[in-house]
Design an enzyme around this catalytic site. Sequence first.
Site, short mmCIF file in Angstrom:
data_model
loop_
_atom_site.label_atom_id
_atom_site.label_comp_id
_atom_site.label_asym_id
_atom_site.label_seq_id
_atom_site.Cartn_x
_atom_site.Cartn_y
_atom_site.Cartn_z
N ASP A 112 4.41 -0.91 1.74
CA ASP A 112 5.32 0.20 2.02
C ASP A 112 4.93 1.45 1.24
OD1 ASP A 112 8.00 0.97 3.24
OD2 ASP A 112 8.33 1.49 1.14
N GLU A 156 -8.76 -13.86 -3.16
CA GLU A 156 -8.62 -15.24 -3.66
C GLU A 156 -7.97 -16.13 -2.60
OE1 GLU A 156 -6.26 -15.37 -7.26
OE2 GLU A 156 -7.30 -13.60 -8.04
C1 NOJ Z 1 8.90 3.20 4.85
C2 NOJ Z 1 9.73 2.21 5.57
O1 NOJ Z 1 9.14 1.89 6.79
C3 NOJ Z 1 11.10 2.82 5.70
O2 NOJ Z 1 11.93 2.08 6.55
C4 NOJ Z 1 11.70 2.98 4.32
O3 NOJ Z 1 12.94 3.65 4.43
C5 NOJ Z 1 10.78 3.77 3.40
N1 NOJ Z 1 9.40 3.39 3.52
C6 NOJ Z 1 11.19 3.61 1.96
O4 NOJ Z 1 10.89 2.31 1.50
#
Ligand code: NOJ
Length: 536
Positions: A209, A251
């Site tokens: 993310d 790994e």
């Molecule tokens: C990207 C994610 O896809 C989204 O849903 C989220 O709100 C933000 N990152 C923050 O984690």
Amino acid sequence: MAAPHPPRTDDWWRDAVIYQVYPRSFADGDGDGTGDLAGVRARLPHLAELGVDALWFTPWYASPMVDGGYDVADYRAIDPAFGTLDEAEKLIAEAAELGLRVIVDIVPNHVSDQHVWFRQALAAGPGSPERERFHFRPGRGEHGELPPNDWPSQFSGNTWTRVPDGEWYLHLFTPEQPDLNWAHPDVRREHEDILRFWFARGVAGVRIDSAALLTKDPDLRDFTEGVDPHPYIDLDEIHDVYRSWRAVADEYGGVFVGEVWLPDAERFARYLRPDELHTAFNFNFLACPWDPDRLRRTIDDTLAEHAPVNAPATWVLCNHDVTRTATRYGREDTGFDFAKKRFGIPTDLELGTRRARAAALLTLALPGSVYLYQGEELGLPEADVPLDRVQDPMHFRSGGTDPGRDGCRVPLPWEAEAPSYGFGTHAGTEPWLPQPADWGRHAVDRQTADPGSMLALYRTALGVRRAEAALGDGPMRWLPSPEGVLAFARAEDLQCVVNLSGAPVDLPPHTEVLLSSEPLPADGSLPTDTAVWLRT
Ligand code: NOJ
């Protein structure tokens, strides 16, 4: 049900079709109105039958759900609303039996304010080692009443929140998502351990993310528009993090897909160097309008930027953050831009759906891997969520102008005639987001019975893609074509032709139509907004 299939190559990720599961809205196994792992386990046959290769689960960890689970309180526990760790392990094993790999979502930029580290940091007070895992600072102004810098948020609104003892902490998203300090060795150690935790449980990959946001300018200097480098997007130091992560993934034979939103192709490709991430989402393609020249340019740019690092491209039309494809393609402006999201933008759903069908065949014919967001296989439109039911913080932080992302997160319809369209098991329980009154017409059972449905198109397309070795990873070559038509070859005898011109065109010579996104007329033409796969 389709027979379980072996992976095509060890490099399965180079041409996999990966289905994104948003667990909260996929299927509700315990009848409380929220989707869960029991629901996913019960519906795994749908995914195997659809013919995808892997499942990416948006965060399923313990979370207060302020940002749909992207506010993680414990990366090693499943949220009780979704189930237990034992169920997750069973799900991973059951998916594997059906030939489906599992990808989990790791959120390294921030944690929930309920995470034990943040609670410890609050309790320990200014100057403590516990605060060093985050970005705590005194404020500016005579009494420290102003935030420490002027950084723009990823979610509109403030990026700093003041705590009762007077210090401020940084959060690029909501105040409930404090940013971690990636210059701290504990943060790095902890995340490598979390990766091991999930790889050891049999997951095949990790989606990262906000992958370009982790490292921050050490002095947290102010942001000046147009001055490089940005104080928190895409700092050079971030690559050191991913090189260590890659060693961990290697790994276990695990793979990464990074959420990297960067307009600069060269900077983007740095994340895909051989000792860093395997893949990253191609958001330029997602944002691209339904326009032949723009699409062709985006495809060319994508392939050109991946080639030097020998990484496969990914093709993404939709996810849990953006407006659903059928709705977007039916609008006057068919591109996607977070800044332009508004309520009530008119759309022609029939047109949008027709284009979404053509886009499905275009995308599945391009070289690389493809991401398919749950409900896309049903052609779901963006749902109108009544204002008093909106949950997404993006809506509230925009001051109410941005409708938020709930419209693409509405629980799936499985059975046209059942309560909650088969999403839940208890007749009296309302799903966590309301489903539109006409949701039944998109239901899986209804589409299964209809050979002309979006579901039937996806099932057939994925079957053909699996059977045709030339589709997936490998070369592609543009073919001469009339204006407004995209035509390319994936092998000497396999072509994809998409008509985005306003009028029918003649089909090129061929021996067989493998698949078309609309019924083809008898006169040998390809109607507008229609795609076809041809044997030549
Ligand atoms: C990207 C994610 O896809 C989204 O849903 C989220 O709100 C933000 N990152 C923050 O984690």
